[in-house]
Design a protein around this motif. Structure first.
Motif, PDB file in Angstrom:
ATOM      1  N   LEU A 465       0.883  -1.087  -0.073  1.00 15.16           N
ATOM      2  CA  LEU A 465       0.045  -0.108  -0.120  1.00 15.16           C
ATOM      3  C   LEU A 465       0.971   1.248  -0.142  1.00 15.16           C
ATOM      4  O   LEU A 465       0.707   2.208  -0.815  1.00 15.16           O
ATOM      5  N   GLY A 466       1.959   1.217   0.858  1.00 19.09           N
ATOM      6  CA  GLY A 466       2.875   2.267   1.013  1.00 19.09           C
ATOM      7  C   GLY A 466       3.574   2.522  -0.408  1.00 19.09           C
ATOM      8  O   GLY A 466       3.662   3.537  -0.996  1.00 19.09           O
ATOM      9  N   THR A 467       3.754   1.516  -0.994  1.00 19.83           N
ATOM     10  CA  THR A 467       4.679   1.535  -2.403  1.00 19.83           C
ATOM     11  C   THR A 467       3.691   2.157  -3.545  1.00 19.83           C
ATOM     12  O   THR A 467       4.021   2.904  -4.382  1.00 19.83           O
ATOM     13  N   PHE A 468       2.663   1.488  -3.515  1.00 22.75           N
ATOM     14  CA  PHE A 468       1.513   2.038  -4.493  1.00 22.75           C
ATOM     15  C   PHE A 468       1.218   3.676  -4.462  1.00 22.75           C
ATOM     16  O   PHE A 468       1.122   4.323  -5.109  1.00 22.75           O
ATOM     17  N   ALA A 469       0.943   3.929  -2.939  1.00 24.17           N
ATOM     18  CA  ALA A 469       0.751   5.391  -2.751  1.00 24.17           C
ATOM     19  C   ALA A 469       1.685   6.323  -3.325  1.00 24.17           C
ATOM     20  O   ALA A 469       1.665   7.502  -3.874  1.00 24.17           O
ATOM     21  N   THR A 470       3.153   5.918  -3.246  1.00 22.23           N
ATOM     22  CA  THR A 470       4.304   6.632  -3.489  1.00 22.23           C
ATOM     23  C   THR A 470       4.209   6.849  -4.912  1.00 22.23           C
ATOM     24  O   THR A 470       4.251   8.021  -5.610  1.00 22.23           O
ATOM     25  N   LEU A 471       4.001   5.689  -5.747  1.00 23.27           N
ATOM     26  CA  LEU A 471       4.095   5.775  -7.233  1.00 23.27           C
ATOM     27  C   LEU A 471       2.884   6.475  -7.713  1.00 23.27           C
ATOM     28  O   LEU A 471       3.107   7.337  -8.731  1.00 23.27           O
ATOM     29  N   ALA A 472       1.577   6.132  -7.171  1.00 18.85           N
ATOM     30  CA  ALA A 472       0.415   7.136  -7.489  1.00 18.85           C
ATOM     31  C   ALA A 472       0.289   8.523  -7.305  1.00 18.85           C
ATOM     32  O   ALA A 472       0.166   9.435  -8.145  1.00 18.85           O
ATOM     33  N   GLY A 473       1.022   8.899  -6.155  1.00 20.73           N
ATOM     34  CA  GLY A 473       1.399  10.135  -5.762  1.00 20.73           C
ATOM     35  C   GLY A 473       2.111  10.665  -6.670  1.00 20.73           C
ATOM     36  O   GLY A 473       2.179  12.153  -7.082  1.00 20.73           O
ATOM     37  N   ALA A 474       3.432  10.256  -6.874  1.00 17.55           N
ATOM     38  CA  ALA A 474       4.437  11.042  -7.951  1.00 17.55           C
ATOM     39  C   ALA A 474       3.624  11.144  -9.389  1.00 17.55           C
ATOM     40  O   ALA A 474       3.966  12.301 -10.112  1.00 17.55           O
ATOM     41  N   PHE A 475       2.822  10.240  -9.542  1.00 12.42           N
ATOM     42  CA  PHE A 475       2.243  10.502 -11.199  1.00 12.42           C
ATOM     43  C   PHE A 475       0.952  11.582 -10.976  1.00 12.42           C
ATOM     44  O   PHE A 475       1.015  12.470 -11.909  1.00 12.42           O
ATOM     45  N   VAL A 476       0.574  11.852  -9.900  1.00 13.00           N
ATOM     46  CA  VAL A 476      -0.409  13.126  -9.725  1.00 13.00           C
ATOM     47  C   VAL A 476       0.309  14.286  -9.745  1.00 13.00           C
ATOM     48  O   VAL A 476      -0.048  15.228 -10.425  1.00 13.00           O
ATOM     49  N   LEU A 477       1.241  14.273  -9.070  1.00  9.95           N
ATOM     50  CA  LEU A 477       2.265  15.677  -8.838  1.00  9.95           C
ATOM     51  C   LEU A 477       2.818  15.879 -10.317  1.00  9.95           C
ATOM     52  O   LEU A 477       2.947  17.068 -10.448  1.00  9.95           O
ATOM     53  N   ASN A 478       3.165  14.747 -10.991  1.00  8.98           N
ATOM     54  CA  ASN A 478       3.783  15.109 -12.204  1.00  8.98           C
ATOM     55  C   ASN A 478       2.858  15.787 -13.150  1.00  8.98           C
ATOM     56  O   ASN A 478       3.151  16.716 -13.977  1.00  8.98           O
ATOM     57  N   LEU A 479       1.525  15.429 -12.939  1.00  7.38           N
ATOM     58  CA  LEU A 479       0.545  16.129 -13.931  1.00  7.38           C
ATOM     59  C   LEU A 479       0.277  17.568 -13.177  1.00  7.38           C
ATOM     60  O   LEU A 479      -0.219  18.395 -13.902  1.00  7.38           O
ATOM     61  N   LEU A 480       0.442  17.766 -11.768  1.00  9.07           N
ATOM     62  CA  LEU A 480       0.010  19.061 -11.363  1.00  9.07           C
ATOM     63  C   LEU A 480       1.220  20.063 -11.492  1.00  9.07           C
ATOM     64  O   LEU A 480       1.114  21.443 -11.764  1.00  9.07           O
ATOM     65  N   PHE A 481       2.462  19.481 -11.379  1.00 13.51           N
ATOM     66  CA  PHE A 481       3.496  20.432 -11.713  1.00 13.51           C
ATOM     67  C   PHE A 481       4.003  20.781 -13.030  1.00 13.51           C
ATOM     68  O   PHE A 481       4.190  19.966 -13.774  1.00 13.51           O
ATOM     69  N   LYS A 482       3.955  21.981 -13.314  1.00 14.79           N
ATOM     70  CA  LYS A 482       4.457  22.617 -14.686  1.00 14.79           C
ATOM     71  C   LYS A 482       5.879  23.031 -14.588  1.00 14.79           C
ATOM     72  O   LYS A 482       6.210  23.836 -13.971  1.00 14.79           O
ATOM     73  N   GLN A 483       6.740  22.614 -15.328  1.00 12.01           N
ATOM     74  CA  GLN A 483       8.129  23.004 -15.509  1.00 12.01           C
ATOM     75  C   GLN A 483       8.738  22.409 -16.909  1.00 12.01           C
ATOM     76  O   GLN A 483       8.428  21.583 -17.268  1.00 12.01           O
ATOM     77  N   ASN A 484       9.361  23.651 -17.470  1.00  9.45           N
ATOM     78  CA  ASN A 484       9.859  23.339 -18.826  1.00  9.45           C
ATOM     79  C   ASN A 484      11.543  22.818 -18.687  1.00  9.45           C
ATOM     80  O   ASN A 484      12.044  22.623 -19.752  1.00  9.45           O
ATOM     81  N   GLN A 485      11.925  22.649 -17.466  1.00 13.14           N
ATOM     82  CA  GLN A 485      13.192  22.154 -17.565  1.00 13.14           C
ATOM     83  C   GLN A 485      13.249  20.789 -17.985  1.00 13.14           C
ATOM     84  O   GLN A 485      12.762  19.916 -17.811  1.00 13.14           O
ATOM     85  N   ALA A 486      14.334  20.521 -18.867  1.00 14.47           N
ATOM     86  CA  ALA A 486      14.320  19.121 -19.619  1.00 14.47           C
ATOM     87  C   ALA A 486      14.917  18.131 -18.710  1.00 14.47           C
ATOM     88  O   ALA A 486      15.676  18.691 -17.732  1.00 14.47           O
ATOM     89  N   SER A 487      14.416  17.029 -18.744  1.00 11.85           N
ATOM     90  CA  SER A 487      15.291  15.906 -17.873  1.00 11.85           C
ATOM     91  C   SER A 487      15.730  14.745 -18.815  1.00 11.85           C
ATOM     92  O   SER A 487      15.131  14.247 -19.707  1.00 11.85           O
ATOM     93  N   PHE A 488      16.887  14.522 -18.540  1.00  9.55           N
ATOM     94  CA  PHE A 488      17.690  13.274 -19.055  1.00  9.55           C
ATOM     95  C   PHE A 488      18.366  12.621 -18.080  1.00  9.55           C
ATOM     96  O   PHE A 488      18.757  13.218 -17.056  1.00  9.55           O
ATOM     97  N   LEU A 489      18.807  11.681 -18.242  1.00 14.32           N
ATOM     98  CA  LEU A 489      19.682  10.652 -17.480  1.00 14.32           C
ATOM     99  C   LEU A 489      21.165  10.773 -18.062  1.00 14.32           C
ATOM    100  O   LEU A 489      21.172   9.964 -19.055  1.00 14.32           O
ATOM    101  N   LEU A 490      22.217  11.135 -17.311  1.00 10.93           N
ATOM    102  CA  LEU A 490      23.472  11.137 -17.852  1.00 10.93           C
ATOM    103  C   LEU A 490      24.192  10.322 -16.854  1.00 10.93           C
ATOM    104  O   LEU A 490      24.628  10.536 -15.491  1.00 10.93           O
ATOM    105  N   ALA A 491      24.407   9.029 -17.089  1.00 14.86           N
ATOM    106  CA  ALA A 491      24.652   7.989 -15.943  1.00 14.86           C
ATOM    107  C   ALA A 491      25.993   7.441 -16.490  1.00 14.86           C
ATOM    108  O   ALA A 491      25.810   6.274 -17.391  1.00 14.86           O
ATOM    109  N   GLU A 492      27.131   7.490 -15.916  1.00 18.51           N
ATOM    110  CA  GLU A 492      28.338   6.644 -16.453  1.00 18.51           C
ATOM    111  C   GLU A 492      28.482   5.462 -15.760  1.00 18.51           C
ATOM    112  O   GLU A 492      27.893   5.091 -14.680  1.00 18.51           O
TER     113      GLU A 492
END
Length: 708
Positions: A465-492
């Protein structure tokens, strides 16, 4: 060009900078040992580590800057490095750039940028052992002649060459060189001169950086930004195009230099690394192995931390008892024994878990595996508004939300970092575990379902339940927060290596120190406030209890009777205290969840820390003996009935409602303190608390009303 830079200052400050995974932190730790201070840069959430060396004449301060690939200040790590090197955040006298002997071309992108800043600089060429294994021969003298920068060759893991680095520092052999590239080829001299004069800059490259990246500089006032915009418009300067031209010019010159200074004697062999990556990054087996590692880590954390945490708990309990029995009775003694000492204990008791967790993370990072985890999880996390690096904080949250929030600072994208901070407390931390175990033991029958214990399934369900709430909460916040900053992963993908136990130990020490000194202040303050509210109440309510208890004590026939009377009146005083009044006041609000005023008090006190619930419930229901005895608590709670109806207080509906409430609610003042520290504002912890509490209330209401 100056080969040696001398200063008369008592403290000579040196910035240490390099790419991620280049061994910079190893060099820093080897040079400074435990003589380090950890904090934050003012106004930013990036860790600031400073260490010190001394000789007979002066003291040397070594500032460990965040790992970065370049000085294009778009992420927070790059921004703080840029601010330090331009003197906007902290002035340094010289810079040591750590280069990767196995990937000199990439390292020199950063190194030559720093040269062009016009700062006194020296290079440390690290990982020479790996370069030799790969058949790379670096002509160090040719490299020195081409760059004009003092150079030391090291293998930090084996502590080879570090004496040369110390000598370089103490002799202050730092060179101010000619620019590696001429930015006048990209931006006109007239424009650069205007920027240098306006902002009192020492080099054309600093002026170029300001022109290209002033929009990202949050420390620059609006008037200055408008001036720069006008200058760019008047001169027809396209800043994005200028940055690209400068980067291409620099990289082309670096490639020529590398071709001249590196000889490859044999082909690099990395068949073992490739085979291991084929398994660890496999779309199926990679996740299975990762989950197995998680299971192993948290089993070890719970098992290994239990004993030292018990020692700490018992030690502070003994200290409180000794204070109560040794000092004269009075308010000050009660404050020490019941407020201050338990408050400090509430801080220290977290240290074993935090130290172990960060120790395991340091272990995985040092082996090279953690970078693979980030890469593996990025594709899964991205649609939810999270980053591949979010997996480390979320894993940390299973032990404690505090290190989870702290670990989020490695995420450069501000939106994804904030989302990670806001949802991480929903991961079921170890503080929830005693609550789950006690309530499950009361309301869930000890029987098997399809061969699996029902209580074990209930506990697993709470974690899911805690894990589901975490992922669902992130999904909702991603829809609410508007930001133009590009996101990419640079991992060596660093090579696999055996971890260094000294580095792991230093990480455990430094992270524990940050927690005690930063979050501990708030925990202690809240603990003292709660003690005051629980110990005092209106005299019209408290004084009659004192008289009544004194009268009953005179009639007690045995010591056991006296203890029972004392426990009874302790519960009555709690009800008459300001905290008890608060519990009665909120009872109409929490009654729809199945809670009475006594549970309400536990809810209030556990907003300081969830684990306070157990001790509060034990006191409220006048449980004799050791409040840590879970069996005693279960038995008492299981037999508690409502005075109006005679029904059990802790039935299935109430028990599940309570667990759901604790799964969702933000009940940890220490976590709030860390969120405030990381976001540099009370705005987000307040929003976080209100939102999570509202969601917890709604979820608990639905749970109780469905089952009642």
């Amino acid at each position: 060009m100056n080969d040696t830079i001398k200063s008369k200052k008592d403290i000579f400050s040196i910035a240490l900078i390099g790419n991620p995974n280049v061994g910079k932190s190893s060099i820093f730790n080897q040079l400074t040992g435990l003589n380090q201070k950890i904090g934050n840069y003012p106004g930013l959430t990036v860790d600031k580590a400073t260490g010190f060396l001394k000789d007979s004449q002066r003291k040397y301060e070594l500032v460990d800057l965040p790992g970065t690939y370049s000085l294009y200040p778009k992420s927070e790590d790059e921004l703080i490095a840029y601010k330090i090197l331009t003197g906007k955040q902290k002035s340094v006298d010289a810079v040591i750039v750590v280069l990767d002997a196995c990937n000199l071309e990439r390292s020199l992108l950063l190194g030559t940028q720093i040269m062009d800043f016009g700062l006194p600089v020296a290079f440390v060429l690290n990982m020479k052992d790996l370069a030799e294994k790969q058949g790379l021969v670096i002509k160090t003298h040719e490299l020195y002649k081409s760059l004009g920068v003092p150079l030391a060759l090291t293998d930090a893991r084996k502590v080879e060459g570090l004496e040369a680095v110390k000598t370089l520092m103490k002799d202050e052999r730092f060179a101010i060189t000619s620019p590696f590239i001429e930015v006048q080829e990209v931006v006109s001299v007239e424009v650069l001169d205007k920027v240098r004069a306006k902002f009192d800059l020492v080099s054309d490259y600093q002026a170029f950086q300001m022109l290209v990246f002033f929009e990202q500089d949050r420390g620059l006032i609006t008037e200055d930004k408008e001036w720069l915009r006008s200058l760019c418009k008047a001169s027809g300067l396209d800043t994005s195009k200028a940055q690209l031209e400068e980067a291409n010019l620099r990289i082309a010159k670096i490639q020529k230099l590398v071709n001249k200074t590196i000889v490859k004697q044999k082909e690099k062999t990395n068949s073992f690394s490739r085979k291991l990556d084929g398994f660890l990054l496999h779309p199926i087996f990679g996740y299975v192995f990762f989950l197995a590692i998680l299971l192993l880590i948290f089993q070890a954390i719970f098992a290994w931390a239990e004993m030292p945490m018990d020692w700490i708990d018992e030690g502070f309990a003994l200290a409180s008892g000794w204070i109560s029995s040794s000092l004269p009775e009075g308010v000050f003694t009660d404050f020490l024994a019941e407020g201050l000492v338990p408050g400090i204990g509430g801080i220290v008791i977290f240290i074993p878990q935090i130290a172990l967790l960060f120790g395991f993370l340091a272990f995985l990072e040092d082996t090279g595996y953690l970078s693979r985890v980030v890469f593996l999880m990025d594709r899964f996390m991205k649609p939810l508004g999270l980053h591949g690096k979010s997996v480390v904080p979320l894993i940390s949250g299973l032990a404690c939300a505090i290190p989870a929030v702290m670990a989020s600072r490695t995420i450069s994208n501000n939106k994804e970092r904030l989302i990670t901070i806001l949802v991480a407390p929903w991961m079921s931390c170890s503080a929830r575990l005693p609550i789950y175990i006690i309530i499950i033991g009361i309301v869930i029958p000890d029987q098997a379902i399809f061969g699996i214990n029902a209580q074990a399934l209930a506990l697993l369900g709470m974690y899911l339940l805690g894990t589901f709430a975490t992922l669902a909460g992130a999904f909702v916040l991603n829809l609410l927060f508007k930001q133009n900053q590009a996101s990419f992963l640079l991992a060596e993908m660093p090579i696999y290596r055996w971890p260094r136990w000294k580095a792991v130990g230093l990480t455990m020490f430094s992270k524990s120190k940050v927690f005690v000194l930063e979050a501990g202040k708030v925990i202690l303050m809240i603990s003292i406030v709660l003690w005051v509210l629980s110990s005092y109440g209106p005299s019209s309510r408290m004084d009659p209890l004192d008289d009544e208890e004194e009268a009953l004590m005179t009639t007690a026939q045995s010591e056991e009777e006296q203890e029972e009377i004392a426990e009874l009146f302790a519960s009555k005083r709690l009800e008459a205290s300001y905290m008890g009044i608060m519990g009665k006041a909120i009872e109409p609000v929490i009654a729809p969840l199945g809670y009475d005023w006594k549970i309400g008090i536990a809810l209030i006190t556990s907003f300081a820390a969830r684990e306070v619930f157990v001790g509060t419930i034990a006191t409220i229901y006048s449980i004799g003996g050791d409040v840590e005895n879970e069996l005693t608590i279960r038995e008492k709670l299981a037999s508690e009935t409502r005075p109006d109806s005679g029904e059990k207080v802790f039935n299935l509906a109430t028990g599940l409602s309570l667990m759901v409430f604790y799964a969702f609610a933000m009940q940890c003042m220490s976590t709030l303190a860390v969120v405030k520290r990381e976001t540099k504002s009370w705005k987000w912890p307040v929003i976080q608390t209100v939102a999570m509490t509202a969601i917890a209330y709604l979820a608990a209401l639905i749970t109780y009303q469905t089952l009642v």
